[in-house]
Design an enzyme around this catalytic site. Structure first.
Site, mmCIF file in Angstrom:
data_model
loop_
_atom_site.group_PDB
_atom_site.id
_atom_site.type_symbol
_atom_site.label_atom_id
_atom_site.label_comp_id
_atom_site.label_asym_id
_atom_site.label_seq_id
_atom_site.Cartn_x
_atom_site.Cartn_y
_atom_site.Cartn_z
ATOM 1 N N HIS A 1 0.863 -1.188 0.000
ATOM 2 C CA HIS A 1 0.000 0.000 0.000
ATOM 3 C C HIS A 1 0.897 1.235 0.000
ATOM 4 O O HIS A 1 1.577 1.500 0.990
ATOM 5 C CB HIS A 1 -0.925 0.010 1.212
ATOM 6 N N LEU A 2 0.910 1.942 -1.121
ATOM 7 C CA LEU A 2 1.753 3.137 -1.215
ATOM 8 C C LEU A 2 0.982 4.409 -0.863
ATOM 9 O O LEU A 2 1.572 5.476 -0.720
ATOM 10 C CB LEU A 2 2.355 3.254 -2.619
ATOM 11 N N ASN B 1 -6.471 0.518 -3.346
ATOM 12 C CA ASN B 1 -7.385 1.265 -2.464
ATOM 13 C C ASN B 1 -6.854 2.649 -2.112
ATOM 14 O O ASN B 1 -6.737 3.024 -0.955
ATOM 15 C CB ASN B 1 -7.699 0.465 -1.193
ATOM 16 N N ASP C 1 -8.540 -5.281 -2.640
ATOM 17 C CA ASP C 1 -7.954 -5.504 -1.304
ATOM 18 C C ASP C 1 -8.361 -4.430 -0.295
ATOM 19 O O ASP C 1 -8.379 -3.246 -0.602
ATOM 20 C CB ASP C 1 -6.433 -5.535 -1.381
ATOM 21 N N HIS D 1 -9.046 -10.550 -1.499
ATOM 22 C CA HIS D 1 -9.004 -10.316 -0.044
ATOM 23 C C HIS D 1 -10.159 -11.124 0.520
ATOM 24 O O HIS D 1 -11.317 -10.717 0.419
ATOM 25 C CB HIS D 1 -9.157 -8.819 0.229
ATOM 26 N N HIS E 1 -2.872 -12.514 1.501
ATOM 27 C CA HIS E 1 -2.634 -12.652 2.947
ATOM 28 C C HIS E 1 -3.440 -13.752 3.636
ATOM 29 O O HIS E 1 -4.216 -13.484 4.563
ATOM 30 C CB HIS E 1 -2.842 -11.326 3.667
ATOM 31 N N ASN F 1 -5.596 -6.513 9.343
ATOM 32 C CA ASN F 1 -6.645 -7.272 8.686
ATOM 33 C C ASN F 1 -6.063 -8.037 7.494
ATOM 34 O O ASN F 1 -5.519 -7.412 6.597
ATOM 35 C CB ASN F 1 -7.744 -6.317 8.195
ATOM 36 N N ASP G 1 1.959 -6.806 2.469
ATOM 37 C CA ASP G 1 0.774 -6.046 2.904
ATOM 38 C C ASP G 1 1.217 -4.825 3.715
ATOM 39 O O ASP G 1 0.582 -4.450 4.707
ATOM 40 C CB ASP G 1 -0.203 -6.910 3.702
ATOM 41 N N HIS H 1 0.195 3.838 8.235
ATOM 42 C CA HIS H 1 -0.884 4.680 8.757
ATOM 43 C C HIS H 1 -0.281 5.832 9.537
ATOM 44 O O HIS H 1 0.768 5.695 10.162
ATOM 45 C CB HIS H 1 -1.816 3.880 9.662
#
Lengths: 439, 334
Positions: A61-62, A93, A153, A180, A233, A279, A306, A310
């Protein structure tokens, strides 16, 4: 003009020692004669170091566009290089969602401009990740980003008809749906693995069956329509069993496990520290054992991070209010070494398979995950398995500090990474940005 | 003991000390002048992120009877409802000099986070967090049980060894049940949980309690010394609420305490309910208003138990030897 690098006495895939010459973006020579061909090379003493193909992450997740306060393509790919990666797949996402050719091309360009690794955007399966209407998968496949992996995802493609159509549709351009697996009704309000610990902590449970039921359905769908399925995952012992069964039936399914599911358990939730909220959730020791075994025997094909950065405010709060996810790019290889190599369950050649060759094959990334052989592109990483280091999130390249390994000592360290012969990491430090981008 | 977060953190000595102290506090409450000077000059903040008039008033009464200054901070109509975080609220209260924070929060673990985050230096008292814990409720229940069942004579210093307690109802969502299971077990009682399988958590097998799906069987076979009825929310039966049981009527038939079941209890057995009751759902008016019911007394005991907890946390009753201290002090003070 990139420099030449002569790696003396390195151990490719941990097997034997030799000299390796990188020149003109490729592996120019291997063996005793390599030094003779070198023209004013940077000489690296590779004694005790393992040379691997550059790692390929199928699940990163970039956060850009949209959540640049947590991570940017630039900071995230720099973290990837530091972790030994030369290619990452950027999850869909973002805000706006990567569900059109325009957005995936934007992310692809941001990656190219940053220059740390090759960024392969993942396209959303459905518009806005809403699970209702297929996004323009063909347009994303044909865009400059050449998307081959599609995923909602963060959300599950839970409608069986939508999932079936997606699996069928991407066959036209050799795509794969990365699912996912999370049955939404069984996980409403879910906060952690459902079991002994959740019962005591009073946190709403995320049952293993909510993952396993979707995986079971999806492998049967993939079999029915003759499509390729990838399971993101995977986290439970039951999921490993289902994948094992599916593969024995010849179903074209691949599966990934994250580093954190290889080493951490739900017991960590007892302190209510949201850094352990993720998650799918951390599971039990029995599940950890099962995914290690599944990875070792090939049931699980790859390790994918994954990596989910944050902001502090999204984690500096009560458990229920915190975001799901943990960073992982800069600790993934160490966790795999510690759980799989140092325990004797896998060789370094296996590590290259699960962290480079196979993820590149699943994502159809042709110039990564290649053999270490003369003429191959010099996408490589050099690892010192003998170093032990304490994880300090503030010192990492990722913009966020939500590493579950804060203060923990992990085995191994990436010494250098090359992208097409150009060093992105040298002596364990990221190379100067201007050098990376301009060269 | 710096905080009171969970009954699982209490050993038997801690628990008995709190109950004994509560007994001393209760004795003072029979006097004409109920107020004690013990916590004069100390500030207790009631930080309530979830509506609970009863618990808040109980804590407020307890703190005021000990002469503490009380600040009530309710999330409704405050900056919290405008998006202020738990952290900022806690920092604000810290800056105002709270010696103790009594927190009620909808998120399990929020008091734990508050106590370990460094956001506040005061004592943190959990007044109910999500589905996790409500330790003062369990302490007041234990106090009530001990008063009625651990006799004859002075119950000071006693635990609940040998008592059989049935806890009936929505165990899954109940912080009262979780708190009681730990505390009653610690105090030596045997606990049996009675609920439909849908209202028991996965993992309940690891709890120090037995589980039954049949109330009538438990009443007939176990002869419990006390039965604790948990509140059941009507909304839980709907599909949107989780569909935990088919209808309120079916729940009442299978798990409600009515006159017939009340008659099955041993002569000495008592009926508890943490309130607020759903009369006609988990408990009938016959049962709620019977002489066996100690539900109103539980409320009164709640004040004494909360006085004890505030006293022990704030007045430095750390050494067990000091447990007897309040009685003497208070006699002098009063």
């Amino acid at each position: 003009m990139t420099r030449n690098y002569l790696l003396r006495d390195v151990s490719p895939l941990g097997e034997g020692t030799t000299d390796v010459l990188l020149a003109d973006g490729i592996i120019a020579a291997i063996g005793a004669g390599a030094e003779a061909q070198a023209q004013d090379p940077v000489i690296i003493n590779g004694s005790g170091l393992v040379l691997l193909p550059g790692l390929v992450d199928l699940h990163t997740h970039l956060r850009e566009p949209g959540r640049e306060d947590a991570e940017t393509v630039r900071s995230g790919t720099r973290a990837a290089a530091m972790g030994g990666f030369t290619a990452v797949h950027a999850m869909a996402n973002t805000t706006p969602t990567q569900d059109t050719a325009g957005v995936v091309e934007q992310v692809w360009r941001l990656g190219r401009d940053a220059g740390w690794v090759d960024v392969r955007p993942i396209g959303a399966v459905t518009v806005g990740l809403e699970g209702e209407r297929l996004a323009e998968l063909g347009a994303m496949a044909e865009s400059a980003a050449q998307v081959r992996v599609f995923s909602d995802d963060g959300k599950c493609v839970h409608d069986p008809v939508v999932m079936r159509r997606a699996l069928e549709y991407v066959k036209a351009f050799d795509g794969v749906i990365a699912q996912h697996a999370q049955e939404p009704r069984l996980t409403e309000g879910a906060q952690m693995h459902e079991g002994v610990v959740s019962a005591e902590l009073g946190l709403a449970g995320w049952p293993a069956v909510a993952e396993e039921a979707i995986i079971a359905r999806d492998v049967l769908l993939a079999e029915h329509v003759g499509s390729r399925l990838h399971v993101c995952h995977l986290s439970t012992a039951g999921s490993v069993e289902i994948i094992r069964w599916a593969k024995s039936r010849g179903i074209d399914v691949t599966a990934e496990v994250t580093p954190h599911h290889l080493i951490l358990t739900d017991e960590l939730a007892r302190g209510y520290d949201p850094v352990f909220k993720v998650n799918p959730p951390l599971r039990t020791q029995r599940d950890v054992e099962a995914v290690r075994e599944g990875l070792a025997d090939g049931t699980i094909d790859i390790v994918a991070t994954d990596h989910a950065p944050h902001t502090r405010e999204d984690k500096d709060c009560e458990w229920g209010a915190a975001a799901f996810g943990m960073t992982g790019l800069e600790t993934a290889l160490s966790v795999v070494q510690e759980t799989m190599v140092d325990t004797g369950r896998m060789t370094w050649a296996d590590v290259a398979r699960v962290l480079s060759t196979t993820p590149a094959r699943i994502g159809r990334v042709t110039d990564h995950g290649r053999p270490i052989a003369v003429g191959e592109p010099a996408n490589l990483t050099l690892v010192d398995p003998g170093i032990r280091r304490v994880v300090v999130p503030e010192e990492q390249a990722t913009h966020s500090v939500n590493s579950p390994f804060r203060g923990r000592e992990l085995a191994g360290c990436v010494i250098a990474t090359w992208l097409r012969g150009r060093a992105t990491v040298m002596d364990g430090s990221a190379c100067d940005e201007s050098v990376v981008v301009s060269s | 003991m710096k905080h009171l977060l969970s009954t699982a953190d209490l050993d038997v000595a801690d628990a008995v000390r709190i109950l004994d102290t509560a007994g001393s506090m209760a004795a003072t409450q029979a006097r004409e002048i109920k107020k004690l000077p013990t916590l004069r000059g100390r500030t207790v903040v009631n930080l309530f992120f979830e509506d609970s008039t009863r618990t808040r008033i109980s804590f407020e009464t307890a703190a005021k009877r000990l002469s503490a200054d009380v600040i009530n901070f309710s999330a409704k109509g405050s900056s919290v409802s405008k998006g202020e975080s738990l952290k900022d609220t806690a920092l604000t209260l810290q800056a105002m000099g709270a010696d103790a924070v009594v927190i009620r929060h909808h998120a399990s673990g929020a008091p734990h986070t508050l106590a370990t985050s460094g956001w506040t230096h005061g004592a943190v008292i959990n007044a109910g967090d999500g589905m996790h814990q409500h330790p003062t409720q369990a302490l007041l229940d234990a106090y009530t049980l001990r008063r009625h069942l651990a006799g004859p004579g002075d119950v000071t210093g006693r635990d609940l060894t040998g008592l059989r307690i049935a806890i009936v109802g929505d165990v899954l969502h109940s912080r009262v049940a979780r708190s009681n299971v730990h505390l009653l077990h610690t105090l030596g009682a045997e606990v049996v949980l009675v609920a439909p399988p849908t209202l028991l958590p996965v993992g309940v097998g690891a709890w120090p309690a037995r589980v039954s799906y049949h109330l009538d069987e438990v009443l007939a076979d176990e002869k419990p010394d006390a039965i604790m009825m948990l509140r059941v929310q009507r909304e839980r039966m709907s599909s949107a609420g989780g569909g935990f049981f088919p209808s309120p009527l079916e729940y009442t038939r299978r798990y409600g305490l009515d006159a017939r079941r009340l008659a099955l209890l041993p002569e000495h057995a008592i009926v508890l309910h943490p309130g607020p009751m759903n009369r006609g759902l988990e408990i009938s008016a016959d049962a709620a208003d019977s002489t066996r019911a100690v539900i109103v007394e539980q409320v009164a005991n709640g004040v004494a138990v909360r006085m004890a907890v505030l006293y022990l946390l704030l007045a430095g009753g750390d050494a067990p030897a000091r447990a007897a201290a309040p009685t003497d002090d208070m006699k002098v003070d009063a």
